[in-house]
Scaffold this active site. Sequence first.
Site, PDB file in Angstrom:
ATOM      1  N   GLU A 130       0.827  -1.213   0.000  1.00 13.13           N
ATOM      2  CA  GLU A 130       0.000   0.000   0.000  1.00 13.13           C
ATOM      3  C   GLU A 130       0.856   1.255   0.000  1.00 13.13           C
ATOM      4  OE1 GLU A 130      -2.919  -0.096   3.152  1.00 13.13           O
ATOM      5  OE2 GLU A 130      -4.136  -1.570   2.082  1.00 13.13           O
ATOM      6  N   GLU A 135      -6.093  -7.310  -1.135  1.00 15.27           N
ATOM      7  CA  GLU A 135      -6.449  -7.209   0.286  1.00 15.27           C
ATOM      8  C   GLU A 135      -7.743  -6.437   0.426  1.00 15.27           C
ATOM      9  OE1 GLU A 135      -3.360  -5.772   3.113  1.00 15.27           O
ATOM     10  OE2 GLU A 135      -4.984  -4.595   4.016  1.00 15.27           O
TER      11      GLU A 135
HETATM   12  C1  IDC Z   1      -3.280  -3.800  10.256  1.00 14.28           C
HETATM   13  C2  IDC Z   1      -3.499  -4.967  11.188  1.00 14.28           C
HETATM   14  C3  IDC Z   1      -3.193  -4.532  12.597  1.00 14.28           C
HETATM   15  C4  IDC Z   1      -1.810  -3.931  12.627  1.00 14.28           C
HETATM   16  C5  IDC Z   1      -1.675  -2.828  11.604  1.00 14.28           C
HETATM   17  C6  IDC Z   1      -0.275  -2.247  11.515  1.00 14.28           C
HETATM   18  O1  IDC Z   1      -4.814  -5.449  11.045  1.00 14.28           O
HETATM   19  O2  IDC Z   1      -3.285  -5.626  13.468  1.00 14.28           O
HETATM   20  O3  IDC Z   1      -1.555  -3.430  13.909  1.00 14.28           O
HETATM   21  O4  IDC Z   1      -1.985  -3.317  10.346  1.00 14.28           O
HETATM   22  O5  IDC Z   1       0.611  -3.165  11.010  1.00 14.28           O
HETATM   23  C7  IDC Z   1      -4.198  -2.164   5.584  1.00 14.28           C
HETATM   24  C8  IDC Z   1      -2.863  -2.773   5.641  1.00 14.28           C
HETATM   25  C9  IDC Z   1      -2.785  -3.787   6.763  1.00 14.28           C
HETATM   26  C10 IDC Z   1      -3.592  -3.347   7.971  1.00 14.28           C
HETATM   27  C11 IDC Z   1      -5.054  -3.288   7.564  1.00 14.28           C
HETATM   28  C12 IDC Z   1      -5.990  -2.935   8.708  1.00 14.28           C
HETATM   29  O6  IDC Z   1      -2.454  -3.357   4.423  1.00 14.28           O
HETATM   30  O7  IDC Z   1      -1.424  -3.970   7.087  1.00 14.28           O
HETATM   31  O8  IDC Z   1      -3.428  -4.309   8.960  1.00 14.28           O
HETATM   32  N1  IDC Z   1      -5.179  -2.335   6.472  1.00 14.28           N
HETATM   33  O9  IDC Z   1      -5.676  -1.681   9.246  1.00 14.28           O
HETATM   34  N2  IDC Z   1      -4.634  -1.324   4.677  1.00 14.28           N
HETATM   35  C13 IDC Z   1      -5.855  -0.915   4.990  1.00 14.28           C
HETATM   36  C14 IDC Z   1      -6.235  -1.561   6.136  1.00 14.28           C
END
Ligand code: IDC
Length: 466
Positions: free
Chosen positions: A292, A384
């Site tokens: 991302e 994702e």
């Molecule tokens: C989130 C995880 C969370 C973690 C965070 C930081 O769910 O547990 O603490 O990342 O690493 C994304 C990202 C993905 C995120 C997810 C939800 O690709 O890494 O995971 N998210 O926030 N993009 C949009 C949402």
Amino acid sequence: MKRMLALLATCATALGLSALTTPQTVAAPRAEAATGCRVDYTITSQWQGGFQAGVKVTNLGSPVTGWTLKFTMPDAGQKVVQGWNATWSQSGSTVSATGVDWNRTLATGASADLGFTGSFTSGNPKPTAFTLNGVPCTGAVEEPPPGPDPEPGDGTPVGINGQLRVCGVNLCNQYNRPIQLRGMSTHGIQWFSQCYNNASLDALAKDWKSDLFRIAMYVQEQGYETDPAGFTSRVNSLVDMAEARGMYALIDFHTLTPGDPNYNLDRAKTFFASVAARNAGKKNVIYEIANEPNGVSWAAIKNYAEQVIPVIRAADPDAVVIVGTRAWSSLGVSEGSNETEVVNNPVNATNIMYAFHFYAASHKDNYRATVSRAAAKLPLFVTEFGTVSATGGGTMDRASSVAWLDLLDQLKISYANWTYSEANESSAAFKPGTCNGTDYSSSGVLTESGALLKSRISTPDSFPTS
Ligand code: IDC
């Protein structure tokens, strides 16, 4: 008087192995070969001190070239005097018969008819312990354990679809027909490795009937940058576990913070050179080069892609590569742009797709409208998404999730859901603590999001096969 004694002996053997000279030292059966045989042993005549026997060997397993049948005479006083249709020998009570030029190849279901005259001093002239190529006969066909590389037609997603490629705006299979892959993403493998094991992968492949397993390898946050060799090896082993179950593996270079993928350019080149070389021969691998990008222009992302993609192509020329898009892979929408920046300035490479991510409780109609429009012009892959808010938590938005999934199905856009994990957040498919156990299949271990995704992913695929 002519007496007929029929003896049905059966054997499961290491058919499939050439064992003409030293059948007792043949290697263990290879996973690819189904094994099995049957022996019909008939006493065709018997006289004072002697008898004649017919031995019909039928191969029930995979085709075999080169075989030795062995059996044990009931006592050492029984001897083969003269045999035919094989090369016969006897050592003590053990008799060996090795196939000859005209019968050494046995197709599945084919038989060889052998025979011999024998002498006996006492007892009943019925041999026992038939083996073929060293394995005792049972008459059953032994199916091989799951092999590492599914054969075409084995019914798995990789077996049916083979090597993927991009055709037009679609992901196409080996028959050049558009397909949609539906599956799950890991959480960060640095945090949830306990959730990725044989039992959980079996459940994903067999119960969820997942086509796809995304391997989210964070680069920061205690990820790849802390142990490049260790994370590379962990990714490779997860690729193998997916392959063994006929699932596609999406290798996700999970950049997130910082948002400019160029921050990790050298790491990306090192990582992808290694995994692409190691996995080039596999059909199940897809590369996602930047999860991302955020706070960075499309031009900078494109520049990154045009440096990383050639590294992958040099090692693995035919794999599909997915490029992240601006603003957390929203095609720019979350930073006030839209898909036109990509349409007007695409990455200079072939066989690529663009990532689109959404979180159903945060991203609704305007994002869906963007995907509907963009899908006519760009090959999209939802590498994702969540059923919840963009934080990964909050309440699941069922209506928006279903609207999204229906749209992706209609457009044949492939997807992976965040996450196949037991994280203590509503985006996770399993309840916390699930990965301490071995049950990944019962409905009791699923969260609300897990139950919805399992019900969507496990419906039959309709992959075209011609
Ligand atoms: C989130 C995880 C969370 C973690 C965070 C930081 O769910 O547990 O603490 O990342 O690493 C994304 C990202 C993905 C995120 C997810 C939800 O690709 O890494 O995971 N998210 O926030 N993009 C949009 C949402």
